[in-house]
Design a protein around this motif. Structure first.
Motif, PDB file in Angstrom:
ATOM      1  N   VAL A 192       1.033  -1.024  -0.124  1.00  0.00           N
ATOM      2  CA  VAL A 192       0.050  -0.127   0.154  1.00  0.00           C
ATOM      3  C   VAL A 192       0.907   1.257   0.055  1.00  0.00           C
ATOM      4  CG1 VAL A 192      -1.670   1.257   1.243  1.00  0.00           C
ATOM      5  CG2 VAL A 192      -1.772  -1.004   1.064  1.00  0.00           C
ATOM      6  N   PHE A 193       2.058   1.232   0.721  1.00  0.00           N
ATOM      7  CA  PHE A 193       2.943   2.607   0.946  1.00  0.00           C
ATOM      8  C   PHE A 193       3.535   2.600  -0.595  1.00  0.00           C
ATOM      9  CE2 PHE A 193       7.139   3.933   1.393  1.00  0.00           C
ATOM     10  CZ  PHE A 193       6.953   5.060   2.220  1.00  0.00           C
ATOM     11  N   GLU A 194       4.040   1.677  -1.076  1.00  0.00           N
ATOM     12  CA  GLU A 194       4.650   1.751  -2.410  1.00  0.00           C
ATOM     13  C   GLU A 194       3.717   2.186  -3.645  1.00  0.00           C
ATOM     14  OE1 GLU A 194       8.023  -1.039  -3.504  1.00  0.00           O
ATOM     15  OE2 GLU A 194       6.694  -2.006  -2.576  1.00  0.00           O
ATOM     16  N   GLN A 195       2.355   1.815  -3.529  1.00  0.00           N
ATOM     17  CA  GLN A 195       1.300   2.145  -4.474  1.00  0.00           C
ATOM     18  C   GLN A 195       0.999   3.635  -4.122  1.00  0.00           C
ATOM     19  OE1 GLN A 195      -1.802  -0.502  -3.598  1.00  0.00           O
ATOM     20  NE2 GLN A 195      -1.208  -2.047  -4.900  1.00  0.00           N
ATOM     21  N   LYS A 196       1.022   4.340  -3.054  1.00  0.00           N
ATOM     22  CA  LYS A 196       0.667   5.481  -2.796  1.00  0.00           C
ATOM     23  C   LYS A 196       1.942   6.465  -3.242  1.00  0.00           C
ATOM     24  CE  LYS A 196      -1.760   9.014  -1.467  1.00  0.00           C
ATOM     25  NZ  LYS A 196      -2.750   9.586  -2.364  1.00  0.00           N
ATOM     26  N   LEU A 197       3.199   5.958  -3.027  1.00  0.00           N
ATOM     27  CA  LEU A 197       4.252   6.671  -3.220  1.00  0.00           C
ATOM     28  C   LEU A 197       4.176   6.857  -4.770  1.00  0.00           C
ATOM     29  CD1 LEU A 197       6.890   7.669  -1.561  1.00  0.00           C
ATOM     30  CD2 LEU A 197       7.870   5.451  -2.250  1.00  0.00           C
ATOM     31  N   ASP A 198       3.902   5.619  -5.797  1.00  0.00           N
ATOM     32  CA  ASP A 198       4.038   5.932  -7.081  1.00  0.00           C
ATOM     33  C   ASP A 198       2.920   6.981  -7.365  1.00  0.00           C
ATOM     34  OD1 ASP A 198       5.981   3.821  -7.277  1.00  0.00           O
ATOM     35  OD2 ASP A 198       4.516   2.421  -7.555  1.00  0.00           O
ATOM     36  N   ALA A 199       1.653   6.970  -6.712  1.00  0.00           N
ATOM     37  CA  ALA A 199       0.750   7.956  -7.277  1.00  0.00           C
ATOM     38  C   ALA A 199       1.173   9.287  -7.035  1.00  0.00           C
ATOM     39  CB  ALA A 199      -0.775   7.526  -6.408  1.00  0.00           C
ATOM     40  N   MET A 200       1.698   9.412  -5.600  1.00  0.00           N
ATOM     41  CA  MET A 200       2.245  10.879  -5.411  1.00  0.00           C
ATOM     42  C   MET A 200       3.169  11.288  -6.224  1.00  0.00           C
ATOM     43  SD  MET A 200       1.782  10.810  -1.128  1.00  0.00           S
ATOM     44  CE  MET A 200       2.109  12.542  -0.930  1.00  0.00           C
ATOM     45  N   GLU A 201       4.134  10.666  -6.836  1.00  0.00           N
ATOM     46  CA  GLU A 201       4.917  10.758  -7.921  1.00  0.00           C
ATOM     47  C   GLU A 201       4.401  11.270  -9.403  1.00  0.00           C
ATOM     48  OE1 GLU A 201       9.633   9.275  -8.610  1.00  0.00           O
ATOM     49  OE2 GLU A 201       7.874   7.921  -9.162  1.00  0.00           O
ATOM     50  N   GLN A 202       3.425  10.433  -9.531  1.00  0.00           N
ATOM     51  CA  GLN A 202       2.963  10.800 -10.950  1.00  0.00           C
ATOM     52  C   GLN A 202       2.033  12.053 -10.938  1.00  0.00           C
ATOM     53  OE1 GLN A 202       0.635   7.349 -11.908  1.00  0.00           O
ATOM     54  NE2 GLN A 202       2.495   5.852 -12.104  1.00  0.00           N
ATOM     55  N   ASP A 203       1.205  12.246  -9.769  1.00  0.00           N
ATOM     56  CA  ASP A 203       0.598  13.383 -10.108  1.00  0.00           C
ATOM     57  C   ASP A 203       1.423  14.797  -9.237  1.00  0.00           C
ATOM     58  OD1 ASP A 203       0.748  13.452  -7.050  1.00  0.00           O
ATOM     59  OD2 ASP A 203      -1.527  12.419  -6.924  1.00  0.00           O
ATOM     60  N   GLU A 204       2.564  14.298  -9.160  1.00  0.00           N
ATOM     61  CA  GLU A 204       3.511  15.633  -8.833  1.00  0.00           C
ATOM     62  C   GLU A 204       3.283  16.266  -7.491  1.00  0.00           C
ATOM     63  OE1 GLU A 204       4.084  18.278 -11.923  1.00  0.00           O
ATOM     64  OE2 GLU A 204       4.804  16.559 -13.203  1.00  0.00           O
ATOM     65  N   THR A 205       2.559  15.595  -6.525  1.00  0.00           N
ATOM     66  CA  THR A 205       2.359  15.956  -5.075  1.00  0.00           C
ATOM     67  C   THR A 205       3.670  15.704  -4.231  1.00  0.00           C
ATOM     68  OG1 THR A 205       1.208  14.020  -4.360  1.00  0.00           O
ATOM     69  CG2 THR A 205      -0.043  16.040  -5.253  1.00  0.00           C
ATOM     70  N   LEU A 206       4.482  15.155  -4.945  1.00  0.00           N
ATOM     71  CA  LEU A 206       5.735  14.710  -3.867  1.00  0.00           C
ATOM     72  C   LEU A 206       6.794  14.842  -5.113  1.00  0.00           C
ATOM     73  CD1 LEU A 206       6.265  14.398  -1.029  1.00  0.00           C
ATOM     74  CD2 LEU A 206       6.563  11.958  -1.241  1.00  0.00           C
TER      75      LEU A 206
END
Length: 402
Positions: A192-206
């Motif tokens: 779950v952590f890695e999935q959220k990490l990927d999502a935040m990178e893709q939408d440029e929130t991180l």
């Protein structure tokens, strides 16, 4: 004259003349006596620097702090003198920590007590009071450690006959001994952590520096201080590994690793592919910035990432993923616990973590090592069967006519 090592500390000694108030360097001068200093560094490079500082002080004339009479010396008098002398041998942060522990917790309670009369009961009473007042276990242990260090030095200086804390052990629960403060993510939480990490990178929130650094922590087991101090040249893409030879302090200073040694840590196929993509992006950012950053995971301005910002980014990912509160260091625990629970050999995991010996790894992660797999002893039966078949075959072959 020279540098020697005893256990985990370095010592330096010089021939000196002592007139009662000042020590001066005295090579080849009749009447000179050898004096030894404990420099306490974990690696030789730092010890050599401290040796040079002491030598410089001796050439200038090292003034001695007036020593109180043994019969009347108090804990405060000796502790403050000890702390002043320790300025030359302790790291700045360590000195500040010792000063804080003395000022806040030790001297207000024990400062006016005669040092030679201090007993284990006095120290134990102080530790119990601090624990009851709500101080963390780590702070209480640090208070004890500082007192013990001071008493050991007082014993070596013949101010007291011995350290009353030696041989006194704290009673600890078995769980505290085998895995203190270890709280890794489970397999499901990791996913779950890695999935959220990927999502935040893709939408440029991180930003990529944070997402890639957190992946490194999770999939290499690096200490947080080691990950922030990585440079691009530390990545060996051909050898599929990363070199760990330095660490960053909370205030941004660069120091040696915890063990003072350099190690190589293996990179998984998935992490290696992500790193290649990340480095391409990093180089493009350097061009846009007009200046190449020295760090593998730089800030937007190219400087070393601030640890506080890394912690905030980590907590944002946890909150976005609906996960409970963890520490950044728990990603290192996750790396170790998941590998061990997958039957990866303990010596390999210990080497990747940078532990000086496998027993340290075992102390923290025993309960993640699979047990109860009785069928494994069947390998002995299999070996016996193979040996029997081999012997029978040889005997049968020998009985055949030539």
């Amino acid at each position: 004259m020279g540098l020697t090592k005893r256990k985990d500390s370095y010592y330096v000694q010089f021939p000196v003349l002592d007139d009662g108030t000042t020590l001066t360097l005295a090579r080849g001068i009749p009447g000179a006596k050898l004096k030894r200093w404990k420099v306490g560094c974990r690696n030789k490079e730092e010890a050599v620097k401290q040796e040079g500082l002491i030598k410089t002080k001796l050439l200038e004339g090292l003034r001695l702090a007036p020593e109180p009479q043994v019969a009347s010396v108090t804990v405060r008098e000796f502790a403050l003198q000890w702390l002043e002398n320790a300025k030359y041998t302790l790291a700045v942060k360590t000195y500040a920590n010792y000063n804080q522990i003395l000022t806040l917790y030790i001297l207000p309670s024990l400062g006016d007590q005669s040092l030679p009369s201090l007993t284990w009961a006095d120290v134990k009473g102080l530790l119990n009071k601090k624990q009851q007042a709500g101080l963390s276990g780590n702070t209480v242990r640090l208070i004890r450690a500082v007192i013990s260090t001071i008493l050991t030095d007082a014993s070596e200086d013949k101010v007291i006959t011995g350290n009353p804390l030696l041989g006194q052990r704290r009673k600890r629960r078995a769980s505290q001994i085998t895995n203190p403060d270890v709280c890794p993510l489970s397999w499901e939480q990791k996913q779950v952590f890695e999935q959220k990490l990927d999502a935040m990178e893709q939408d440029e929130t991180l930003t990529p520096s944070y997402t890639m650094l957190l992946r490194m922590y999770l999939k290499t087991g690096l200490r947080p201080s080691e990950g922030r101090a990585l440079k691009l040249g530390d990545i060996d893409f051909h050898g599929r590994r990363v070199r760990v030879e330095r660490a960053a302090t909370l205030d941004g200073a660069i120091k040696n690793t915890k063990t003072g040694e350099t190690r190589w840590v293996d990179l998984s196929d998935g992490l290696l592919a992500q790193l290649k993509t990340y480095v391409t992006l990093l180089q493009a950012e350097d061009v846009a910035r007009g200046k190449e950053s020295a760090w593998l995971f730089p800030s937007l301005t190219g400087t070393l990432l601030d640890e506080r910002h890394v912690v905030r980014a980590f907590h944002r990912v946890l909150e976005g993923a609906g996960l409970p509160r963890f520490r950044v260091y728990d990603l290192r625990h996750t790396f170790a616990s998941l590998l061990l629970s997958s039957n990866i050999p303990l010596p390999y995991v210990s080497q990747q973590l940078g532990h000086s010996k496998p027993m340290i790894t075992l102390k923290f992660y025993t309960r993640w090592i699979p047990s109860g797999q009785v069928h494994r002893v069947n390998v002995l039966d299999i070996a016996d069967t193979v040996m029997t078949l081999a012997t029978t075959s040889r005997e049968a072959a020998a009985s055949l006519p030539a």
